[in-house]
Design an enzyme around this catalytic site. Structure first.
Site, PDB file in Angstrom:
ATOM      1  N   ASP A   9       0.827  -1.201   0.000  1.00  0.00           N
ATOM      2  CA  ASP A   9       0.000   0.000   0.000  1.00  0.00           C
ATOM      3  C   ASP A   9       0.867   1.259   0.000  1.00  0.00           C
ATOM      4  O   ASP A   9       2.094   1.177   0.156  1.00  0.00           O
ATOM      5  CB  ASP A   9      -0.933   0.003   1.230  1.00  0.00           C
ATOM      6  CG  ASP A   9      -0.230  -0.392   2.526  1.00  0.00           C
ATOM      7  OD1 ASP A   9       1.015  -0.389   2.557  1.00  0.00           O
ATOM      8  OD2 ASP A   9      -0.913  -0.710   3.502  1.00  0.00           O
ATOM      9  N   ASN A  28      -7.191  -3.429  14.300  1.00  0.00           N
ATOM     10  CA  ASN A  28      -8.585  -3.652  13.894  1.00  0.00           C
ATOM     11  C   ASN A  28      -8.714  -4.802  12.897  1.00  0.00           C
ATOM     12  O   ASN A  28      -9.757  -4.981  12.296  1.00  0.00           O
ATOM     13  CB  ASN A  28      -9.192  -2.370  13.310  1.00  0.00           C
ATOM     14  CG  ASN A  28      -8.483  -1.915  12.035  1.00  0.00           C
ATOM     15  OD1 ASN A  28      -7.542  -2.559  11.584  1.00  0.00           O
ATOM     16  ND2 ASN A  28      -8.932  -0.810  11.463  1.00  0.00           N
ATOM     17  N   HIS A  84      -6.944  -5.137  10.085  1.00  0.00           N
ATOM     18  CA  HIS A  84      -6.719  -4.815   8.675  1.00  0.00           C
ATOM     19  C   HIS A  84      -5.460  -5.482   8.132  1.00  0.00           C
ATOM     20  O   HIS A  84      -4.529  -5.794   8.869  1.00  0.00           O
ATOM     21  CB  HIS A  84      -6.743  -3.299   8.405  1.00  0.00           C
ATOM     22  CG  HIS A  84      -5.525  -2.528   8.820  1.00  0.00           C
ATOM     23  ND1 HIS A  84      -5.573  -1.174   9.075  1.00  0.00           N
ATOM     24  CD2 HIS A  84      -4.233  -2.883   9.009  1.00  0.00           C
ATOM     25  CE1 HIS A  84      -4.366  -0.740   9.392  1.00  0.00           C
ATOM     26  NE2 HIS A  84      -3.543  -1.762   9.352  1.00  0.00           N
TER      27      HIS A  84
HETATM   28  C1  GLP Z   1      -0.054  -0.099   8.726  1.00  0.00           C
HETATM   29  C2  GLP Z   1       0.180  -0.891   7.437  1.00  0.00           C
HETATM   30  C3  GLP Z   1      -0.091  -2.367   7.632  1.00  0.00           C
HETATM   31  C4  GLP Z   1       0.550  -2.859   8.910  1.00  0.00           C
HETATM   32  C5  GLP Z   1      -0.062  -2.140  10.078  1.00  0.00           C
HETATM   33  C6  GLP Z   1       0.451  -2.627  11.422  1.00  0.00           C
HETATM   34  O1  GLP Z   1      -1.304   0.449   8.841  1.00  0.00           O
HETATM   35  N1  GLP Z   1      -0.585  -0.391   6.350  1.00  0.00           N
HETATM   36  O2  GLP Z   1       0.404  -3.091   6.500  1.00  0.00           O
HETATM   37  O3  GLP Z   1       0.373  -4.262   9.034  1.00  0.00           O
HETATM   38  O4  GLP Z   1       0.221  -0.765   9.928  1.00  0.00           O
HETATM   39  O5  GLP Z   1       1.648  -1.978  11.745  1.00  0.00           O
HETATM   40  P1  GLP Z   1       2.567  -2.418  12.953  1.00  0.00           P
HETATM   41  O6  GLP Z   1       3.246  -3.668  12.515  1.00  0.00           O
HETATM   42  O7  GLP Z   1       3.515  -1.285  13.155  1.00  0.00           O
HETATM   43  O8  GLP Z   1       1.682  -2.642  14.129  1.00  0.00           O
END
Ligand code: GLP
Length: 284
Positions: free
Chosen positions: A88, A163, A165
């Site tokens: 993304d 959440n 995602h």
């Molecule tokens: C962002 C990215 C995701 C990632 C998420 C969690 O929003 N778009 O791809 O998995 O953060 O991040 P973290 O691993 O820092 O908790």
């Protein structure tokens, strides 16, 4: 190289590997990635397309990337001809912004594992190129085409949002979605505010691979550590297959590996079963 193939026949599986520490999780996840990339070795006979790695940003995969870098140093892996595809990108940051996912992946992945920056593909969403909705749709289609032209993604590395995602596929995302514009959830903008001087600077929209795009990767490797991810992990692994928890698509994928530390696994009901299954057939 021969692209890794997902298991066929009765071979589809979701493996849940529960590790004793974040460091062990990083090592297990790196092994799972390399097992899905037989062509990521210098001596590999690349009689086809080079290996294709799907790349996640976030703190969760940093240890995994460091382990891949160590494997390169030990000559156990090589990404010299690999291609990388980001999950993304934020819409509207200036090109070269330090928090753009292109810059982050250049710093945190390309420099660490030896992936050439010109073989790192990121959805084109910078401020200089933004424009009409139709323009974004075209860029999203271009990105899907680039993935297909590369032969598809061999291994997609994933983190998980609190959440549930994946990428920026927020709860409610269509399970068969392709790369497209998405609005960030308020929770996601709050989570990511720590990277920006002012919370108001967090972009509101992004281009993200869709859940259908992610599901086409031949192997998915999701890494999650820490208690903050425990509820999302439980919903993804043991909840309903549902757009309400985008990461639940791992249950449906033919070759998914979920790598956790104990804290991230704390809310799993079937934990002892996963441990038994990970131990394999053992000795009689
Ligand atoms: C962002 C990215 C995701 C990632 C998420 C969690 O929003 N778009 O791809 O998995 O953060 O991040 P973290 O691993 O820092 O908790």
């Amino acid at each position: 190289m021969q692209h890794a193939t997902a298991p066929v026949g009765g071979g589809a599986r979701m493996q849940v590997l529960i590790c004793t520490s974040p460091a062990q999780a990083a090592r297990s996840a790196a092994s799972a990635v390399l097992a899905g990339l037989p062509g990521a070795r210098k001596e590999a006979c690349n009689d086809g397309l080079p290996p294709v790695l799907g790349l996640a940003t976030g703190s969760s995969p940093l240890g995994l990337y460091a382990e891949l870098g160590r494997a390169v140093e030990r000559s156990e892996a090589w990404f010299g001809d690999a291609q990388g595809f980001a999950l993304d990108e934020y819409i509207g940051l200036p090109a070269g912004h330090p928090q753009s996912y292109r810059r982050i992946l250049e710093r945190e992945v390309c420099a660490v594992i030896g992936l050439a920056t010109h073989r790192l593909h990121v959805p084109d969403a910078t401020a200089e190129t933004t424009g009409t909705a139709a323009g974004f749709t075209r860029r999203a289609h271009d990105y899907e085409r680039q993935i297909i032209d590369a032969g598809g993604i061999d291994v997609q590395i994933l983190g998980i949002g609190v959440n549930g995602h994946l990428g920026f596929n927020e709860p409610g995302s269509a399970l068969s979605s392709r790369t497209r514009v998405k609005r960030l959830a308020a929770q996601t903008r709050a989570d990511n505010a720590r990277f920006f001087a002012d919370p108001a600077d967090v972009p509101t929209h992004c281009l993200t691979q869709g859940l259908g795009t992610i599901a086409r990767a031949r192997r998915l490797v999701l890494i999650a550590t820490g208690s903050g991810k425990a509820a999302a992990v439980a919903a993804a692994v043991e909840g309903a297959l549902s757009a309400s928890c985008p990461a639940s698509i791992l249950q449906w994928h033919p070759d998914a590996v979920v790598v956790l530390d104990g804290a991230a696994a704390a809310r799993l009901r079937n934990r002892s079963y996963y441990d038994d299954a990970a131990a394999g057939l053992g000795t009689p």
